[in-house]
Enzyme design. Sequence first.
Site, mmCIF file in Angstrom:
data_model
loop_
_atom_site.group_PDB
_atom_site.id
_atom_site.type_symbol
_atom_site.label_atom_id
_atom_site.label_comp_id
_atom_site.label_asym_id
_atom_site.label_seq_id
_atom_site.Cartn_x
_atom_site.Cartn_y
_atom_site.Cartn_z
ATOM 1 N N HIS A 42 -47.838 -3.424 -70.448
ATOM 2 C CA HIS A 42 -48.933 -4.041 -69.684
ATOM 3 C C HIS A 42 -48.300 -4.862 -68.561
ATOM 4 O O HIS A 42 -48.224 -6.082 -68.630
ATOM 5 C CB HIS A 42 -49.792 -4.923 -70.589
ATOM 6 C CG HIS A 42 -50.473 -4.176 -71.703
ATOM 7 N ND1 HIS A 42 -49.795 -3.750 -72.829
ATOM 8 C CD2 HIS A 42 -51.762 -3.774 -71.856
ATOM 9 C CE1 HIS A 42 -50.652 -3.113 -73.629
ATOM 10 N NE2 HIS A 42 -51.843 -3.114 -73.069
ATOM 11 N N SER A 100 -43.423 -10.136 -65.272
ATOM 12 C CA SER A 100 -42.290 -9.672 -66.089
ATOM 13 C C SER A 100 -41.466 -8.595 -65.388
ATOM 14 O O SER A 100 -40.223 -8.680 -65.387
ATOM 15 C CB SER A 100 -42.794 -9.154 -67.436
ATOM 16 O OG SER A 100 -43.531 -10.140 -68.116
ATOM 17 N N GLU A 118 -49.444 0.173 -66.243
ATOM 18 C CA GLU A 118 -50.535 -0.755 -65.909
ATOM 19 C C GLU A 118 -51.806 0.067 -65.722
ATOM 20 O O GLU A 118 -51.821 1.026 -64.950
ATOM 21 C CB GLU A 118 -50.217 -1.552 -64.642
ATOM 22 C CG GLU A 118 -51.325 -2.512 -64.229
ATOM 23 C CD GLU A 118 -51.798 -3.412 -65.347
ATOM 24 O OE1 GLU A 118 -53.022 -3.486 -65.560
ATOM 25 O OE2 GLU A 118 -50.937 -4.041 -66.013
ATOM 26 N N ASP A 143 -52.628 3.880 -70.129
ATOM 27 C CA ASP A 143 -52.616 3.078 -71.352
ATOM 28 C C ASP A 143 -51.169 2.855 -71.800
ATOM 29 O O ASP A 143 -50.464 3.809 -72.130
ATOM 30 C CB ASP A 143 -53.415 3.815 -72.432
ATOM 31 C CG ASP A 143 -53.554 3.027 -73.725
ATOM 32 O OD1 ASP A 143 -52.564 2.399 -74.165
ATOM 33 O OD2 ASP A 143 -54.657 3.033 -74.302
ATOM 34 N N GLY A 144 -50.754 1.605 -71.832
ATOM 35 C CA GLY A 144 -49.361 1.308 -72.129
ATOM 36 C C GLY A 144 -48.948 1.585 -73.557
ATOM 37 O O GLY A 144 -47.785 1.919 -73.818
ATOM 38 N N ASP A 164 -47.455 -6.700 -74.017
ATOM 39 C CA ASP A 164 -48.073 -7.935 -73.531
ATOM 40 C C ASP A 164 -49.520 -7.685 -73.088
ATOM 41 O O ASP A 164 -49.864 -7.862 -71.924
ATOM 42 C CB ASP A 164 -47.218 -8.461 -72.360
ATOM 43 C CG ASP A 164 -47.758 -9.740 -71.759
ATOM 44 O OD1 ASP A 164 -48.596 -10.389 -72.399
ATOM 45 O OD2 ASP A 164 -47.353 -10.080 -70.633
#
Length: 279
Positions: A42, A100, A118, A143-144, A164
Amino acid sequence: MLSYRHGYHAGNYADVLKHSILLQTLKLMHKKNKPMVYIDTHAGAGGYALSDEFAQKTGEYLEGVAKLWDKQELPEALCQYISDIKHFNGSDELELYPGSPAFVDMNLRDNDRMVLHELHGADHQLLDEQLGGDKQIKVIKGDGLKGLLAAVPPLERRGVILIDPSYEIKSDYQEVAKAVIKAHKKFATGVYMIWYPVVKREQTEAMFDLLKQSGIKRQLRIEQAIRPDSEEFGMTAAGLWVINPPWQLDEIAETTLAYLDPLLNQGGGHVQVTWEVGE
């Protein structure tokens, strides 16, 4: 889920802990001159302007990174953290906050690579504009958690995975645990870093119960609470649940939290570094 924007929370106390420990994890991994991959499920927008409406609406960074900005004699983990943010800003003025992926990008070696996921359309576009042109970095709109399972095991056989999510949907907690358990079966030596909020303690602990009962070894909790647990709305604590932490990360976390606790505690909070599952 697609309504979440990290810009509201960029640079808050949870980011301080998450990013300072992430940087130290990379530093410890880099002690071996072998290639590694960083996987972010994410990834967010990559960077955030603290002057924009998101950050100004909440002002959360004022109770986080801003409290460390002019401090002298910081612990090593926080010294590197602040140094990297100043590098990202290009000055000693706190105007921008790196996400990040930007922190990792500033510490990426020539033989490392990044895989960034993302789902949010606007944030993905910003992330892709910032980092998508680098041949060492793959930016994926999707979708992570599903992307994580597709990304492991990596060819390098060494990696740090940051999970995250926003946890806006209650099922996120269970889905994170299930995805990590599946990923660990494919890539048992990876370093899995699960960021978590404490809004309702029972939701958070239910996620961890799944992980503790999975048979996975070496699970470390690093947590900072700025207030006692509460039934009222709002995050009272946040932390990282780390599977396979590099050697000495627990000691670094203890030193870091010992400094952060008196600085950021808003009354009745606590810190802890606990091995929830051993060898």
